[in-house]
Enzyme design. Sequence first.
Site: not given
Ligand code: NAP
Length: 475
Positions: A145-146, A169-171, A222, A244-245, A278, A378, A455
């Site tokens: 979502w960020n 599949k977006p957030a 995520g 991308e974590l 991130c 984090e 990316e």
């Molecule tokens: P998240 O909780 O990991 O969720 C990301 C996405 O994954 C959401 O669409 C979520 O949907 C989905 N998801 C969760 N569990 C899943 C599963 N078991 N199967 C399939 N999809 C699943 O992360 P977030 O809180 O949205 O984002 C913050 C994190 O992203 C931070 O750790 C940040 O550092 C990281 N991030 C990394 C980058 C990069 O480029 N490295 C860029 C931006 C953000 P649901 O909400 O429906 O669970």
Amino acid sequence: MLYINGEWRQANSGETLDVINPATGDVLEQVASAGKEETKEAIEVANEAFSLWKNKTGAERGKYLMDIAQKMKSKTDSLAKTITLEMGKPLAEAKREVMSSIAYIEWYAEEAKRMYGETIPPSDPNKHLMLLREPIGVAAAITPWNFPMSMIARKIAPAIAAGCTIIIKPAPDTPLSAIRMFECFHEAGLPKGVANLLIGSAEEIGPELTGSSKVRKLTFTGSTAVGKMLIRDTANTVKNLSMELGGHAPFIVFEDADLDAAAEGAMATNFINNGQTCICTNRIYVKESIAEEFGKKLAEKTATLKIGNGMDEGTQVGPLINENSFNKVQSHVEDALKHNGKILCGGKPYERDDLKGYFFEPTVIASANDDMLIATEETFGPVAPIFTFKNEEEAIHKANDTPYGLAAYCFTKDLGRGLRMMNALEYGIVGINDAAPVTVQGPFGGYKESGIGREGGKSGILQYVEEKYVSIGMK
Ligand code: NAP
């Protein structure tokens, strides 16, 4: 709305989810929430579309992307407004996100024409050796979502440029940005099935995507925890993965740095997107002798940041996305105080009668130490902890002492030291005297538990191709 096979539709179950404005708590819209059935359908249509899409020329695919970019440009203001309303970031930042999304789409529109193969020098003069690059197949993309628009653009643009079809599949917190973007795809006449949008719960959609042998690629942005789960879930079908974590970025300031520039950079990397990025700085390491002066400068600058609804003119820091994020920020600050941290500015929730969302003051904490949660977890919020170091060796050791390896920053005026730091930092992105290193032509991605793949730039499109080696006997 869901977008499957070139059509907008509701969920089969009729289920919907509410999209909330994090600045006000108001429901903005209700959107369809897909389940297993729609996911299966999207996989089928993406698979059918692949056989046609992969056979288009790169120039044809690039033309569609250019048209999409054009549509998005003509709607920049309304797209930015959508991002701010559902995600909370200030409108000016949202506009930069839209422009960045367009930049990725245009970049890969051009790259689509440059999917060169290679010839390989043979060891037998009677053989001709080649490497062909072919699209992988159906890609599934899961985004956070960020950055609700640019995270999608960074995946969809190289995927369809390479000849893959894709399911996004977006957030669920931020589906509207995705819907508005897909409207541009639709208006640009992207052939049906090439890009499909599934909004809904991860439990329903996730296992269908990870378990299907027709999905050949999974690209995820995520958290590291979810990334690890997805790596396990895709093991049975051995998918090509891009991950991308999470990150835990160090920001190192040496005594010879331009302190004003370093403080400005630290502020930008800590508080952009309210710390929900991130590559946001998580640990500021400052040489002992200048820590007090640096802390003062950073706190003074930080205290001027204007907090408010992202839709209001001049807002620099918006709300956190939801209650969980707010609780995490608050617990990290409380824990830092318990471990002898000293608040230089901020440190508490921000309250104002007209704001009902999850607002927290941009916070600078001095005397940070390794016992604090913030040293290893984090925060994903507006908190800047200042640690100190004695010498270069210690700074390098502390900076690298983490399972993460996404972004690192270093400020110094000593060229030799800057180069040594560049080499020593175990990170995918390193900014030397640069707090804003990200650009479309540069590869973006992490070392260690921050991810797999890149990316952006030349690397971005290569994540969506298979390399086929061909040996032709000429006798
Ligand atoms: P998240 O909780 O990991 O969720 C990301 C996405 O994954 C959401 O669409 C979520 O949907 C989905 N998801 C969760 N569990 C899943 C599963 N078991 N199967 C399939 N999809 C699943 O992360 P977030 O809180 O949205 O984002 C913050 C994190 O992203 C931070 O750790 C940040 O550092 C990281 N991030 C990394 C980058 C990069 O480029 N490295 C860029 C931006 C953000 P649901 O909400 O429906 O669970």
